[in-house]
Design a protein around this motif. Structure first.
Motif, PDB file in Angstrom:
ATOM      1  N   MET A  23       7.297  14.921  83.739  1.00 57.63           N
ATOM      2  CA  MET A  23       7.443  13.402  84.051  1.00 57.63           C
ATOM      3  C   MET A  23       8.742  12.974  84.659  1.00 57.63           C
ATOM      4  SD  MET A  23       6.358  12.132  80.582  1.00 57.63           S
ATOM      5  CE  MET A  23       7.454  10.584  80.026  1.00 57.63           C
ATOM      6  N   ASN A  24       8.905  11.943  84.946  1.00 57.96           N
ATOM      7  CA  ASN A  24      10.251  11.187  85.302  1.00 57.96           C
ATOM      8  C   ASN A  24      11.014  11.463  84.019  1.00 57.96           C
ATOM      9  OD1 ASN A  24       9.657  11.135  87.999  1.00 57.96           O
ATOM     10  ND2 ASN A  24       9.319   8.886  87.885  1.00 57.96           N
ATOM     11  N   ARG A  25      12.359  11.403  84.229  1.00 63.10           N
ATOM     12  CA  ARG A  25      13.475  11.379  83.183  1.00 63.10           C
ATOM     13  C   ARG A  25      13.041  10.214  82.136  1.00 63.10           C
ATOM     14  NH1 ARG A  25      18.473  13.895  82.419  1.00 63.10           N
ATOM     15  NH2 ARG A  25      17.253  15.821  83.873  1.00 63.10           N
ATOM     16  N   VAL A  26      13.057  10.748  80.713  1.00 64.60           N
ATOM     17  CA  VAL A  26      12.830   9.643  79.754  1.00 64.60           C
ATOM     18  C   VAL A  26      13.877  10.266  78.648  1.00 64.60           C
ATOM     19  CG1 VAL A  26      10.231   9.025  80.102  1.00 64.60           C
ATOM     20  CG2 VAL A  26      10.966  10.954  78.496  1.00 64.60           C
ATOM     21  N   VAL A  27      14.387   9.170  77.827  1.00 59.82           N
ATOM     22  CA  VAL A  27      15.175   9.230  76.853  1.00 59.82           C
ATOM     23  C   VAL A  27      14.736   9.252  75.550  1.00 59.82           C
ATOM     24  CG1 VAL A  27      17.398   8.537  75.774  1.00 59.82           C
ATOM     25  CG2 VAL A  27      17.103   8.141  78.254  1.00 59.82           C
ATOM     26  N   GLY A  32      13.670  13.928  69.081  1.00 58.88           N
ATOM     27  CA  GLY A  32      13.100  14.642  70.342  1.00 58.88           C
ATOM     28  C   GLY A  32      11.905  14.282  70.648  1.00 58.88           C
ATOM     29  N   VAL A  33      11.281  13.066  69.710  1.00 61.37           N
ATOM     30  CA  VAL A  33       9.873  12.748  69.971  1.00 61.37           C
ATOM     31  C   VAL A  33       9.676  11.574  70.549  1.00 61.37           C
ATOM     32  CG1 VAL A  33       7.909  12.060  68.643  1.00 61.37           C
ATOM     33  CG2 VAL A  33       9.286  13.779  67.731  1.00 61.37           C
ATOM     34  N   VAL A  63       9.912  16.479  73.250  1.00 59.84           N
ATOM     35  CA  VAL A  63      10.420  16.752  74.472  1.00 59.84           C
ATOM     36  C   VAL A  63      10.891  18.231  74.465  1.00 59.84           C
ATOM     37  CG1 VAL A  63      12.822  16.135  75.853  1.00 59.84           C
ATOM     38  CG2 VAL A  63      11.588  14.497  74.634  1.00 59.84           C
ATOM     39  N   LEU A  64      10.610  18.762  75.406  1.00 61.43           N
ATOM     40  CA  LEU A  64      11.067  20.532  75.464  1.00 61.43           C
ATOM     41  C   LEU A  64      12.340  20.686  76.128  1.00 61.43           C
ATOM     42  CD1 LEU A  64       7.514  21.929  76.594  1.00 61.43           C
ATOM     43  CD2 LEU A  64       8.499  21.644  74.229  1.00 61.43           C
ATOM     44  N   THR A  94      11.577  15.106  82.863  1.00 64.16           N
ATOM     45  CA  THR A  94      11.526  15.763  81.716  1.00 64.16           C
ATOM     46  C   THR A  94      10.289  16.301  81.290  1.00 64.16           C
ATOM     47  OG1 THR A  94      13.057  13.962  80.982  1.00 64.16           O
ATOM     48  CG2 THR A  94      11.542  15.016  79.167  1.00 64.16           C
ATOM     49  N   ARG A  95      10.432  17.499  80.640  1.00 58.01           N
ATOM     50  CA  ARG A  95       8.980  18.417  80.395  1.00 58.01           C
ATOM     51  C   ARG A  95       8.727  18.102  78.702  1.00 58.01           C
ATOM     52  NH1 ARG A  95       9.483  23.602  82.368  1.00 58.01           N
ATOM     53  NH2 ARG A  95       8.660  22.579  84.377  1.00 58.01           N
ATOM     54  N   VAL A  96       7.510  17.566  78.522  1.00 60.79           N
ATOM     55  CA  VAL A  96       7.200  17.340  77.330  1.00 60.79           C
ATOM     56  C   VAL A  96       5.920  18.017  76.936  1.00 60.79           C
ATOM     57  CG1 VAL A  96       8.316  14.873  77.388  1.00 60.79           C
ATOM     58  CG2 VAL A  96       5.832  15.106  77.881  1.00 60.79           C
ATOM     59  N   LYS A  97       5.639  18.070  75.718  1.00 62.56           N
ATOM     60  CA  LYS A  97       4.503  18.755  74.973  1.00 62.56           C
ATOM     61  C   LYS A  97       3.874  17.697  74.296  1.00 62.56           C
ATOM     62  CE  LYS A  97       2.575  22.417  72.526  1.00 62.56           C
ATOM     63  NZ  LYS A  97       2.984  23.869  71.901  1.00 62.56           N
ATOM     64  N   VAL A  98       2.473  17.202  74.330  1.00 61.83           N
ATOM     65  CA  VAL A  98       1.611  16.394  73.655  1.00 61.83           C
ATOM     66  C   VAL A  98       1.316  16.991  72.364  1.00 61.83           C
ATOM     67  CG1 VAL A  98      -0.226  15.012  73.489  1.00 61.83           C
ATOM     68  CG2 VAL A  98       0.891  15.442  75.726  1.00 61.83           C
ATOM     69  N   THR A  99       1.792  16.193  71.265  1.00 59.74           N
ATOM     70  CA  THR A  99       1.448  16.914  69.907  1.00 59.74           C
ATOM     71  C   THR A  99       0.625  15.952  69.252  1.00 59.74           C
ATOM     72  OG1 THR A  99       3.406  15.339  69.060  1.00 59.74           O
ATOM     73  CG2 THR A  99       3.957  17.866  69.574  1.00 59.74           C
TER      74      THR A  99
END
Length: 102
Positions: A23-27, A32-33, A63-64, A94-99
């Motif tokens: 997705m678009n860049r997030v901080v 890292g959650v 956040v990966l 940003t690449r994220v993994k849903v936990t």
């Protein structure tokens, strides 16, 4: 089968636990959650779309990594006037993994 539709960087994504989303860049915070706002929740046969009920739903993601998208070349040209313009762009992603979906 539990899944949710979340708002992720200007788009909506269908996610389950373990799904990797770009997705678009997030901080993120120091751990890292991040927390993604839910638009729709499907829990078996029960579908939740009410905004009051969705306010209680928490979709967390880890956040990966941060990366950049492919180069997009923008070219403009007008015939017989000598006008040419070339510009490039790379989107910050940003690449994220849903936990978890709770």
């Amino acid at each position: 089968m539990v899944y949710a539709v979340v708002r992720a960087g200007g788009r909506q994504e269908k996610v389950e636990v373990g799904t990797i989303v770009t997705m678009n860049r997030v901080v993120a915070d120091s751990s890292g959650v991040i927390e993604l706002p839910a638009v729709l929740l499907v829990d078996g046969d029960k579908i939740t779309a009410d905004s009051a009920s969705l306010a209680k739903v928490k979709v967390t993601a880890e956040v990966l990594n941060d990366l950049r998208g492919p180069k997009i070349v923008i070219q403009k040209y007008k015939n017989k006037t000598g006008y040419k313009k070339r510009q490039g762009h790379r989107q910050e992603l940003t690449r994220v993994k849903v936990t978890g979906i709770k």
